[in-house]
Every structure is written in structure tokens, then in C-alpha cells.
Design an enzyme around this catalytic site. Sequence first.
Site, PDB file in Angstrom:
ATOM      1  N   ASP A 180      -7.529  -6.304   1.600  1.00  0.00           N
ATOM      2  CA  ASP A 180      -8.134  -6.404   0.639  1.00  0.00           C
ATOM      3  C   ASP A 180      -8.530  -8.202   0.244  1.00  0.00           C
ATOM      4  OD1 ASP A 180      -5.254  -7.093  -0.057  1.00  0.00           O
ATOM      5  OD2 ASP A 180      -5.138  -5.820  -2.370  1.00  0.00           O
ATOM      6  N   ASP A 206      -7.757  -0.807   2.545  1.00  0.00           N
ATOM      7  CA  ASP A 206      -6.937  -1.374   1.220  1.00  0.00           C
ATOM      8  C   ASP A 206      -6.844  -1.145   0.418  1.00  0.00           C
ATOM      9  OD1 ASP A 206      -4.222  -2.547   0.923  1.00  0.00           O
ATOM     10  OD2 ASP A 206      -4.175  -4.788   1.830  1.00  0.00           O
ATOM     11  N   LYS A 215      -4.315   3.234   2.437  1.00  0.00           N
ATOM     12  CA  LYS A 215      -2.795   2.141   2.325  1.00  0.00           C
ATOM     13  C   LYS A 215      -2.783   1.280   1.223  1.00  0.00           C
ATOM     14  CE  LYS A 215      -2.446  -2.695   3.896  1.00  0.00           C
ATOM     15  NZ  LYS A 215      -2.319  -3.720   2.877  1.00  0.00           N
ATOM     16  N   GLU A 270       5.865  -5.708   4.384  1.00  0.00           N
ATOM     17  CA  GLU A 270       5.632  -7.161   5.115  1.00  0.00           C
ATOM     18  C   GLU A 270       6.235  -8.042   4.455  1.00  0.00           C
ATOM     19  OE1 GLU A 270       2.459  -9.500   3.010  1.00  0.00           O
ATOM     20  OE2 GLU A 270       2.115  -7.640   2.678  1.00  0.00           O
TER      21      GLU A 270
END
Length: 271
Positions: free
Chosen positions: A57, A96, A126, A195
Site C-alpha cells: 500500500d 498488502d 500480507k 518492520e
Amino acid sequence: MSDAVATPAPKPRKKMTIPMLMAKKKNKEPIVQLAVYDYENAIIADRLGIDILCVSDTGGMVLFGHESTTSVSFEEVMFMAQAVKRGSQYGLRMVDMPYMSYHISPEQAVENAAKYVAQAGAEVMKCEGNRHHARNIEAIVKAGIPVQGHIGICPMRMPQLGGFAAQGKTADRAKELIDDAMAFVDAGCFSIMTEVCTSEVSEYLAETLSVPVISLGSGNTSDGVHIIGSDLFHLYEKHTPRHSKIYRDLVPILEAGYGEYIDDVKNRRYP
């Protein structure tokens, strides 16, 4: 007649599958994951052997000028996913899932994931979040659509997390991240992306989880690495993450090309 031995032709590339990713983890062969948003970049990345092509995204910020991923729409992600589908053959195609597309209920989560599969040829999803999203993610998996769980810095929850800061620096926060990852694995996720977590958290998860752990700014001791494709070329000038490496700065090249074009037109040298 020549006695030279012919060089064997390279083996044709095989379509990437989840069992192949599991084998890479077992054999300690790094998995390469890339966020890609458009047709031409998908062609090149797929041709060069990227394992997972993630329609992130973040592409809504890079291509469409959104200030954050929270305003990127379901339809915009669909457009990007359809373009990547047209440009790829071998890499595992991941979407995503955007803001609030799987958060409300298991039924909503399954319906929206299924749309990306049916309309954009997506093969896996995801989903970013934490253990509180595990129930909805489990519904997607049970419907037959694999999911990569995304923990740590989650752009959808930046204010709650205190901005773009590394996660897992305290023992309590590290335990929360580990619990989130475990909940995602229990929900059936085939992989976990960390992340901007501490390298210690990401390494611990890679060593203890049965599924591949992919690092995005979380060190190089995981089972693989994810990077935002546009960051490789400095194509989002507003922000360059500290963990990203600019392999080629395309901004000066583009400026030079556009500048020469403008000059040629103004001086009637082109066409």
C-alpha cells in the site's frame, strides 16, 4: 569436429511456492522480497529472480501522492495488483491489504482477500497488525488464502506506536512483538515480516519460528529481507528510511532528461 564441451543451458526458472520458501529457510538461503507497484518494474524484478513481489500500500504514496497509507483505497491497491499480475510469472504475488480492509470482521477479511485473488491474480496476502487481528487473519487462511503476518512498525498504527521508531527496545515491547508473531503463526500465517524491530527480536523469531521471518529494517539475521522498490532508486523524495540503501539515484537522471527535453522544445530542436 570440435572436442569442446557444450555449456549446459540454464535451468528454466520455476514458479515460486510456499514449500519452496520453507526449503529456503531450512537451507539458510536468503529470501528476497520486494515491494513493487507497476507493470514494468514487476517485469524486471520478476525476470531477475525476486522471490516475493509484494504489492504494498506504500505504492499509494509513491504513485498517487497519498500522505500516508491510511488513505490508500482498496481500489487503488487493486489497480496496482492487477498491473503486477500482468508483469510477473515466477515470483509469489502478494497483496498488502489496505487500511480497514480486514479489521472489521472475519467475513469482511475473507471477502476482500478473495477479491484480490479473483480480480488481480494475487496468491497470498500480507496483513499488518498484532495478536488482536489474528482472528480475522485466521479466517483468511482457513478460506484457503495464505497470509504473511506483519509486525513491528505498522504504518496504519504510527501514532499509537509513537512514530517511526524501532520496536522491541524494552523487554516488555520485545515480548509483545514475540507474542504477536506467535499469534500470527497460530492463526496459520506462512511467514512473518518484522518492520523496524530490533535485530535481536527478528533473529530470535527466525531461530524459533517454523516459518520464514522477513526483515524490513530489522537487521540481516532473519530468513530474508524486504525492501520498498522505490527506495532503491530514491523515487520518493519526501522520506528515505535509514535502513534503505539507494542503489541508483534516479532523480538527477530524470531531472536531466526532462530538462534537456524542455530546452530542446523551447529552442525548436525537437522534434
